[in-house]
Design an enzyme around this catalytic site. Sequence first.
Site, mmCIF file in Angstrom:
data_model
loop_
_atom_site.group_PDB
_atom_site.id
_atom_site.type_symbol
_atom_site.label_atom_id
_atom_site.label_comp_id
_atom_site.label_asym_id
_atom_site.label_seq_id
_atom_site.Cartn_x
_atom_site.Cartn_y
_atom_site.Cartn_z
ATOM 1 N N LYS A 187 -8.979 4.659 -5.320
ATOM 2 C CA LYS A 187 -8.546 3.276 -5.159
ATOM 3 C C LYS A 187 -8.885 2.836 -3.738
ATOM 4 O O LYS A 187 -8.452 3.464 -2.757
ATOM 5 C CB LYS A 187 -7.034 3.205 -5.403
ATOM 6 C CG LYS A 187 -6.553 1.880 -5.917
ATOM 7 C CD LYS A 187 -5.116 2.049 -6.390
ATOM 8 C CE LYS A 187 -4.492 0.746 -6.740
ATOM 9 N NZ LYS A 187 -3.047 0.911 -6.958
HETATM 10 C C1 E4P Z 1 -1.829 -1.851 -8.533
HETATM 11 O O1 E4P Z 1 -2.537 -0.906 -8.785
HETATM 12 C C2 E4P Z 1 -0.684 -1.826 -7.633
HETATM 13 O O2 E4P Z 1 -0.221 -0.496 -7.540
HETATM 14 C C3 E4P Z 1 0.486 -2.623 -8.122
HETATM 15 O O3 E4P Z 1 0.275 -3.170 -9.384
HETATM 16 C C4 E4P Z 1 1.085 -3.542 -7.116
HETATM 17 O O4 E4P Z 1 2.184 -4.187 -7.701
HETATM 18 P P1 E4P Z 1 3.335 -4.920 -6.856
HETATM 19 O O5 E4P Z 1 2.820 -6.266 -6.467
HETATM 20 O O6 E4P Z 1 4.468 -5.008 -7.814
HETATM 21 O O7 E4P Z 1 3.622 -4.053 -5.664
#
Ligand code: E4P
Length: 214
Positions: A83
Amino acid sequence: MKFFIDTADVAEIKEVNAMGLLDGVTTNPSLVAKTGRKFKDVLLEICDIVKGPVSAEVTSTDYAGMLKEAHEFAALRTNIVIKVPLIPEGLKVVKTLTGEGIKTNVTLCFSPTQALLAAKAGATYISPFVGRIDDIADAGMDLVAKICKIYRNYGYTTEVLVASVRGPMHVVEAAELGAHVVTCPFGVLKQLTQHPLTDIGLAKFLKDWEKVPK
Ligand code: E4P
């Protein structure tokens, strides 16, 4: 549509996996911090449970640092996806990893142009953060619609991974738009199974069953 769980909590992953729902897992530094555990330990445990893609996020912001972390993660298990944040250095990392056959998930996407760049760099997944856009009084799902349309227009193979999901309607809209993947917190995945008429119906069936001679 594929379902990923957005968590680093192994107990949550086990429960959802037992329901046969889990195609993959996304983690991020904030989710890992909540566990209080070392990231590598968590990552290996998750990969022992889930055979699908497991996203591990780099925390460096320079090309060399991100690439080093990416190679370390990728060497751990074959289903680990790297990522990478949607920044110029991150796109360079995506291009290099794609050339090496390592899968990437480009995260923190907030505009159609960013998504277009990620696809051109060869990203495996693009993660538009719908909930965080809704949080600032804009329409997160409009971004997903635009990305799906743009990718279709040019035949990009990058998969649209709807992230920052806040509730069931994000899942419904993602499915209507034809997004490839939705990654949900544990609570949202549980909500998807629930309906008051199911509970009322089940309670009635069980009550009536008591009247049946045994
Ligand atoms: C995506 O891969 C992120 O881990 C995640 O969806 C972020 O979500 P949030 O805005 O609830 O922190």
